[in-house]
Design an enzyme around this catalytic site. Structure first.
Site: not given
Lengths: 512, 512
Positions: A269-270, A273, A299
């Site tokens: 997830h990170e 980003h 997001e």
């Protein structure tokens, strides 16, 4: 003293650069606080952060800034500036207006209230004591109701705050979108509950050392194209990514020794980003627009990597054997098909940040509806626990036994972050729409995922999204990339197709 | 506007505090750069550091500062200030004078030259090419020769630079001290060489994983009283300790997989520095005097822990079994007596930072003598390689085959840090003298070390040295603690006793 426009622009950019340099220092200080700064450092370190933050704030509303903006706006109107400078001027003008409209003393009082409110919230959550938090939240909301009058609004107060996180987004659009999603997802969630199926597996809770998990996370970061020459991975309490400068975009994760899955997917997830920020055009370096377009677009990238790609069957076709080997026996009794199902197991739950992909948007909607009504004064703070529980029942069919698992779970309101939650759901919707376009433009999309060819995927995202940073508005990006503004049907289709198939829900399938 | 002295003092301290806050931010940025900041971050991060450094520098010489100093000095003279404020005023006055005496343009030119010179030095060292470095070093020395005229001096130019690192120290004193040390140590080193004894052991080069070494270092840090609530341990290229605020004093080390000894003792060394800073009185918090008294006193604490305590027989009597267990077989064939000898093995070598306790001061003296003559213009830069080698032969009986192992080995000169080296040797001398006092005042001193009772040792150091920070001058500390100013005989006795016994040198023993 006569100054040419070129010289004036250079002086303006130097001023802007000074602000960004201080912000970069603040960024490093925050990263450090969250990745192992010793606890005795906090008190004095927070003085340093306050001082530097105040310096940047003052620079953003100084007379110097006011003069720069007026003159640069004239130059922009006369067509004498590059698009990067134009967007920078617009960005700083918006910031200037926001920062000057609220009287300084009131803003300072709010900032103080924020700090106290956040720490009271933490205690109240710990003690499961909503009454303790209530007066502070009431004060915070009082500020938000007052500030919106200073900031101004047209039809809807909430729009003003929404715009801070997702420029251009409105209540009108969100009501429509969320209603469409709710109508499709609530029945789907119910159908899954009724099916009685669960994909959970004991093996997923096996012990895996933090060191081993770190190695696995590094491996997947590298696979997905994360550049370790321009970043690093560290453990933290609440995972985040942070862009300090274009050559320094860091990711963090949290290792649970009996839940490797958490660290793995939070890292991916990170990573999403971080890939966004690592691939912003170097032309934007040292400008405030060298950042993501909005929280929602940001997001979309994290969820694209974590959920759409990272929890797809195709991804694990290629990576499961490798993960198994890394985990050294832990997954020996699980097949690829079982693994795919277990990581996509869906079940109504109380805690938003632990929710699965399908039930997640429902958590967001509950908060969105409450925030709107709070701001409009239609509901009061003391009603929150009961309203919360009623909505949980309605949307997810479950009611939390305690406020700690309910209305007290998130930090956002304690800091006055209203309008933030919707961006989490918007990100998922953008991601589905972007994925649909990728499938069209990269006809071998599935094959790319199945063969770990992430450079091609990343190149496409870089060219279409990442490179622009915040030079485009969210809906502009979406339109340019996908040919249309947000169309929630991509998201609904994505969820219905994936979860109907996973849970073999024929009836729901038919209804699509 | 009338302001009471109390109010004025508060305003002054607030100003000082702002400077320190920026310095704290710079400290974190440097720590970060040296403990794993990604390489692509460097270029832009150095802009941030430059900007913040320039801000602090400007504050140190501003008109505001000038006014504060004059008024506060009056208040101090009138006996209206606390000792902490008085010492702060003195500290800032000294800084003000130093920072204003050199014309700004010349200072800026020097700073630029420093940066280039340092990177050329790194290349020249890598390429073993002194000629490449020569013109840059010549320029640097040109600045130092010029600046000393601005800064002023009484009898000896070198005193001015010495005083920057070791307030109160002079060439006159150093010449005397170093001569006494040389006369005793050179024969001792020769006697050891002649004895033909070597304590080296193959086992010390066994593989030990970095993770295991980290655990061992953490264990010893804890044993010695390092407070992990006010610090952390990280890997780096060149180990250092850094005090960011009184609640955040970090240590670093470097792990060599085939030399656990290096990481262990470098960690204990940095631990000594860190214990000093962690135990400065909280009354000095947010004042510039909340730091060590001088580089020499700082080094006395690091060497006391690393060498005097950490390489003593008593220390390992208690800790060897534990280390053996941690190292899981690596040291199974080594006895305590052998281990004590191997960690104290003494042998003339080329590289200062790898030198043992006994030969180390000779490396410092070579540099000291060269620095003095360079500053006085008695020698020129092009003569350095031959002078270096001649002195190595004279003091250590060996001649480096290359300049890389000789005159090019240290970074200090490339940055114009003249007067710094002597503090390394002074630290060792102070440490021996302090230890002698500790033995008197803590009659069970050896027993304390043998039983790992480091709290008692640390308490003694805190009460006598640490708590005062920079409120006292180095010689003042020494006098207050030991009853006399630097007396080099303690150091000579310490070395002679330890090494005569280690190498069973009867003749040298007799001569004492």
């Amino acid at each position: 003293m006569l100054m040419s426009l070129k010289e004036y622009e250079a002086s303006f950019l130097e001023y802007v650069n000074k602000m960004l340099n201080i912000e970069e220092a603040i960024g490093v200080l925050y990263w450090d606080l969250r990745t192992g700064a010793p606890k005795n450092s906090f008190k004095q370190r927070s003085n340093v952060i306050s001082q530097l933050s105040a310096d940047v704030f003052k620079m953003s509303i100084s007379d110097e800034m006011a003069h720069y903006l007026i003159t640069m706006e004239e130059a922009v109107s006369a067509g004498k500036c590059s698009v990067e400078v134009e967007k920078t001027v617009n960005y700083l003008r918006k910031q200037y207006e926001r920062n000057t409209k609220i009287p300084v003393e009131e803003f300072e009082a709010f900032v103080k209230c924020q700090a106290i409110s956040e720490s009271v919230w933490a205690e109240a959550k710990e003690e499961n004591n909503f009454a303790k938090f209530e007066p502070y939240l009431t004060e915070i909301i009082g500020y938000k109701r007052k500030f919106v009058e200073y900031l101004g609004y047209t039809t809807c107060k909430y729009d003003t705050y929404l715009d801070e996180y997702e420029p251009g987004m409105t209540v009108q659009k969100l009501d429509e979108i969320f209603s469409a999603v709710r109508n499709k997802i609530v029945p789907l969630v119910k159908a899954i509950s009724t099916s009685g199926k669960s994909f959970e597996k004991e093996e997923m809770k096996s012990f895996v050392s933090k060191q081993k998990q770190k190695e696995i996370c590094e491996l997947f970061l590298t696979t997905l194209g994360y550049n370790f020459d321009a970043g690093r991975l560290d453990p933290t309490a609440h995972p985040f990514a942070t862009s300090l400068n274009l050559g320094d975009v860091r990711v963090t994760t949290k290792y649970h020794e009996n839940n490797f899955e958490k660290a793995l997917f939070s890292t991916i997830h990170e990573c999403g980003h971080a890939l966004y920020e690592q691939n912003i055009s170097k032309d934007l370096e040292c400008l405030p627009i060298a950042q993501g377009a909005s929280l929602g677009i940001h997001e979309s990238q994290s969820l694209l990597y974590e959920k759409v790609i990272g929890q797809s069957y195709e991804f694990w076709k290629c990576n499961f054997a490798n993960l198994k080997e890394q985990l050294n026996g832990v997954l020996d009794n699980i097949t690829l098909d079982e693994f795919y199902k277990v990581i996509n197991n869906s079940k109504p739950s109380f805690i938003r940040i632990e929710a699965d992909e399908l039930t997640y948007p429902l958590h967001v909607m509950i908060r969105y509806e409450i925030e709107k009504d709070l701001l409009d004064g239609k509901i009061q703070v003391n009603e929150l626990p009961s309203i919360w529980n009623k909505k949980m029942e309605e949307y997810l069919g479950i009611v939390p036994a305690t406020d700690r698992e309910g209305v007290l779970q998130d930090v956002h309101w304690s800091m006055g972050h209203f309008g933030y939650f919707p961006t989490y759901a918007l990100g998922a919707m953008y991601a589905a729409q972007i994925k649909a376009t990728m499938e069209k433009e990269l006809p071998n999309y599935n094959e790319l995922i199945e063969t770990n060819d992430f450079q091609t995927v990343l190149d496409w995202l870089r060219v279409n999204i990442h490179q622009y940073g915040a030079t485009k508005k969210p809906q502009e990006i979406l339109k340019d990339v996908t040919g249309e503004e947000l169309n929630v049907n991509y998201y609904i289709d994505y969820l219905e197709t994936k979860y109907s198939s996973l849970y073999e829900l024929e009836e729901v399938n038919k209804s699509i």
